[in-house]
Design an enzyme around this catalytic site. Sequence first.
Site, PDB file in Angstrom:
ATOM      1  N   HIS A  74     -14.473   2.420  23.050  1.00  0.00           N
ATOM      2  CA  HIS A  74     -14.651   1.167  22.349  1.00  0.00           C
ATOM      3  C   HIS A  74     -14.301   1.330  20.873  1.00  0.00           C
ATOM      4  CE1 HIS A  74     -17.743  -0.262  25.530  1.00  0.00           C
ATOM      5  NE2 HIS A  74     -16.569  -0.835  25.745  1.00  0.00           N
TER       6      HIS A  74
ATOM      7  N   CYS B  86     -25.023   0.139  21.086  1.00  0.00           N
ATOM      8  CA  CYS B  86     -24.788  -0.326  22.455  1.00  0.00           C
ATOM      9  C   CYS B  86     -26.034  -0.894  23.114  1.00  0.00           C
ATOM     10  CB  CYS B  86     -24.292   0.827  23.327  1.00  0.00           C
ATOM     11  SG  CYS B  86     -22.665   1.397  22.841  1.00  0.00           S
TER      12      CYS B  86
END
Lengths: 1135, 282
Positions: B170, B271
């Site tokens: 990511h 996250c």
Amino acid sequence: MYLCFFLVFVCPVKRETPGGILSPTKRDGSSWLIDWSSGRPVTMTTEVGSETEVKEKAEESATQSDQSEKATEAESQEVASAEGEEKETEKEKEKEKEKEKEGKGISRYLPWLKKQKSQSQTSPTKEVTPTEEAISTVKQEEEGPAPEVNGHAEEVEEKEAAKSEQVKEKEAESHSNASADTEPAKEEKVDESPDKSAEETKETTEGEGVHEDKKEQEGEVQGEGEGGEEGQTSIFQSPLRLVRKTKMKLVVCRVTQMDGADFTCEVEKRAKGQYLFFKVCEHLNLLEKDYFGLSYIDSHEQKCWLDPTKEIKRQIRSNNWQFSFNVKFYPPDPSLLTEDITRYLLCLQLREDVASGRLPCSFVTHALLGSYTLQAEFGDHEPDQPQPLDYISQVTFAPNQNKEMEEKILELHKSHRGMTPAQADAQFLENAKKLSMYGVDLHHAKDSEGVDIMLGVCANGLLVYKDRLRINRFAWPKILKISYKRNNFYIKIRPGETEQFESTVGFKLQNHRSAKRLWKVCVENHSFFRLNAPEPPTKARFLTLGSKFRYSGRTQAQTRVASSLIDRPAPNFERTSSKRISRSLDGAPVISITDTAENGREPHLELHSDSKVEEVDLSPGDVEATSAQSPLRVHGDNIYVRHSNLMLEDHDKTQDEVLKHQASISQLKRSFMEAPPPSPPQLNQWEKRLTSSPATTIRVQQQQVSLEEEIASVLLSRPSCAGVFSAAEAVCSFPDPTLDAALTARSAAALSATEVSEPRVEAAAAAADSTISDTKEPAKTGEVEIEETVVVKEVSKATKPGLVTVTVTSSSPDGLSGDKETREQEVKVEEKVVVTVETKAVKQESISSESESEEEAEYHPNVSVSISHTQIPEEDEEEGKIEEDKTTEQDMSAPYVASHPAEIVQLAEEISRGVEESRKEDTEAAKKKIAVMEKEGVKETEESTDDPMMTSDEALNGLTPTGEAVTGLEEEEEPKVNGQASLVEPDQPRPQVICCSEPPVVKTEMVTISDTFAAQKTEIATKEVPIVHTETKTITYEAAQLDGNGDGEPGVLMTAQTITSESLCTTTTTHITKTLKGGLSETRIEKRIVITGDCDIDHDQALAQAIKEAKEQHPDMSVTRVVVHKETELAEEED
Amino acid sequence: MAGLMAGFARYTHAVVRGIPTSLAADALRSSRSDVDLAKARAEHEAYVAVLRTELGLDVVELAADESLPDCVFVEDAAVVCGDTALVTRPGAESRRGETEAMKGALKDLNLNIVEMTDENATLDGGDVLFTGREFFVGLSKRTNQRGAEILADAFKDYAVSTVPMLEALHLKSFCSMGGPGLIIIGSSEPAQKALKIMQQMSDHRYDKLTVPDDLAANCIYVNLPNKGHVLLHCTAEEFPESTKVFEKLKDYTLIPVSNMEKVKLDGALTCCSVLINKKGNN
């Protein structure tokens, strides 16, 4: 390859020309002296002779018409005897000067003027600002004695009347009084150009402007033109325009304002965009107008910006005179705007942008912005009144407006209680400006792979979008060049830190029109947001095809300075809500004049207020003040340049550029060493004048200002000049010692003669310190042939002023641009041919309009801003405009030229040439720069080397010493000049080769910019850069007999005009100067032809061709001098 | 109403989710590693405690779903900015179900919900970096162009620039915001490249804080009314060098948070939560 031809034509003296400057009065004809505000006696005799003559005169120049009025009236008073009057007039003039200084003395001066005014039915004077009036009166006084048709000061309606009047005039010259109401200003303006050369007026007019000629030829009386102008143009007074307008029909323009209301105003068919724009701004009472513009829908349904410098008619290309007033440049920080009204207008635009979806924003933001709109328009939320969703739903806040949003808006509105409209607007803008698409102008395009993308132009650079995603961004500092070719749009990217080479990114637009439109938008946005001053349109692009379009308005930096000087009380203005109620009223077509009245401001005043900086100079009696203010104006240009450079350094400057700078400097030094000594301080004066001259300044700083305005300002400045005048004269004479005393005297006379000249003189005096330009001149000297100077002496070159100006420009930023361009290696050989022709009859040279290819164009955004006053913002697609502009310049410049030693002038010319060329050629630019540097600080060389900018500054401060040194050099040279300056006899048409000057070989080095050279400027060694060698040869042919301009008799400069035409590889600059000497009028035409080519140019053939053409164009003139200047690159440039 | 872009990193609420037992065995991971479920749960509890106690946030805790082994990484399921919440369409098919509970929670918070219904679109919240002025979206294995477009559509006020991702899972695997205008960036080549791109694409200037370890660059920055700058970052135990860098930050409240286990599943600090500011809406 580079070919430059310099053609100078001198008109032989004529006695008793039809115009009859000197001719004895015929019939009623009266001769009179024209007093310029400066008070110098100009011996201009206009014959009021037979009707036919009158007609001719009328045709010749509309200006004269005014004169005629005056003359007619004056006849009784002044007519007595032309000669005797002259003396008297002189006295009167002096008085007038004084009056002028006072500001309104004119009327006293000219009793008939008063009569006229009183008689005038629709005296435009009312409209005219006091200053204008004063000016106008002054002008009248100056022109006063023109016996021809009277100008009609009547309003638009009066055009027809004017015609009738003209007829009358033709019939009977003497009774013009009734119609003579003409507005002084206009008349005066008109007169200015013609004044200079009474006899040659016809010629002059022709030369000046095609438009004028046509009009005149048509047989319409000048008066018509004047009348027409008055009606509409009263605000912007430019004689030229007036003349044009005469014939022009009025067209009704409909301008949709941002609040949806229509503004209707009548405009002459040939009016330029800025005229309409100013009308609208005036109507809106908007001072910070540089962020705005007028747009129209072209025949392809595309929205285009109206170019303020070009005729409206030529842009819209249809008969749809429908425009809309919009924000053109969205200020990144609206809070920095000075006036609330500006913010309000910005709000209006943004509301529309938001409502239409052009400016996307989220639901919440829609609601928030809408609530501020409500607060601004309706004030506090009133719980009592059911402020129902009714009226809210009538207002469009968002493309997808719904009840939910409206409720949210109302809810938020309640929270704004107590907020003033101005505060609400400010809040609105604070939020709107953060939107990512704020101020982004989107254009559809495809990338190299054919994928649909959008290109967004904004204040920071170019954004690339795919759908809504930003996929790339090119900040202005990263962009080296912007160009388009057919439907391709290219940007050349500066290599990154780790990259070695520049890369070019191409996009495909729908068609070439959209490519050009995008390119233009980029040029404008870059100029506005990144430059401190607009870059002048390139005049000297030889090898480059395409549009010379440049942004002509003020930059954001400039407009901020200007608006910081706004000191008017916050204007009251109505918001849309209130307007909505009274829309019927708004909708009604309003004549501009009416609007003005409503606003309660004189149009002029507003303008002035807008450009206060400029005005400062104009203010009478400010001689010293001028100098003091110079930072803003006179020196302002230079300063701007410097700033721009600094700016570039800050953000953009790569070491490449630095290298270029230094290289150029070194080159300049070398050239300087090899070159003959430069000209004296006078040059400085010139430049100062040019720089300081209000007109120039205005142009530079605010190109949007109409020519008329410029002229007006010039006139205004005059009064102040008067005082300075003497000083100026002294200055002028000082440097001349070597030259004949006669010359000096002449120059003085010329100065006096020229209206424009006076103000400049002041400026010059004030600015006595040399400007950057001075520096440059020396550089040119190196290149330039001394012989030309001689020619100059005799002929006053109007061209030069412009060129000189250019020179100034060159000094600072040009180098950068030049360098960059140099890479392209377009120019290899330069040949310059100077031909001087003397002819008995002067004919105008046909002006070839510059061909602007729509196919492609380039723009180098990173180039430092070069401000060339000379250059006209317009694109020359239209011939007439160019001429006009130049004419104006010429008028202004001519006096200077005359006054200055020919040498200087020539040098200046060459410099200017160089400047022009320099843009394309690094070499030349380098030379100039170098030269400049040397002048300024031969002693300070090192410093200069390090930082050119610094040098310029230093030069400004300490030019004096250098200048003196230069002067000394000049003196030495002068002997040569004198020798060369053989008299030219009109009778002998054949050019004889008098002398061949040894070809000075200038070795010029091209600067290669390689990113590789990183590090600091100081570290860069100039020596490393040399690349190109240029060989320059100058050959001068002179006719055996030169007319002794140097004769004891001081010549009076009647007219001077410069015409420039360009084709792809040839640039022709024509200078027409008319001088009145001891009863003889002489017309000199100088043509400079520059040919640029890739291959060797046969200069013999080129010269022959040039002479041939010249002869064809001027059958009765003889070539007195030919100078061929050839520059060839010895080595290939590195690219 | 505070207005556009006011109060960057001011949060009132957080959405988190429990760790299912299936995490240890079934959660996606880029490298083979054994996850100690107990440790992970302890870690997570500490994490939530910090949000609740140290940051004073109202924490909405969603129950773990055994069928969704990765459900603890709630960030990927939604992007919240202002009072608009974009419910994403995660790039990993196995995770698509995670959005359901997230959507419900966000609805309960009265956020404007935008759903990514386009079946061609994928977007993981971990690829979305909101700087306070604009969005950067990493185009990764999990996020595609269409997903970014929908995000741009959902947050029209802001510029959305795309950043091609080469290696990392990511975008926020190697960067995060460390304060207003401050980007914390890892020192790996992909990270630095991405930063360059972001800088080029932006009209704004960002300061950068480079840390030796990419994973350490993922921090949680919160601007608390009473504490000012607060930064949740990795522990010295994990990344001693990077921790030293954080310790040089002045006027920051530094809160080391252990992430030893979750990092094995490519889970970073950001996250495990979706942070929300509800004050502006009232």
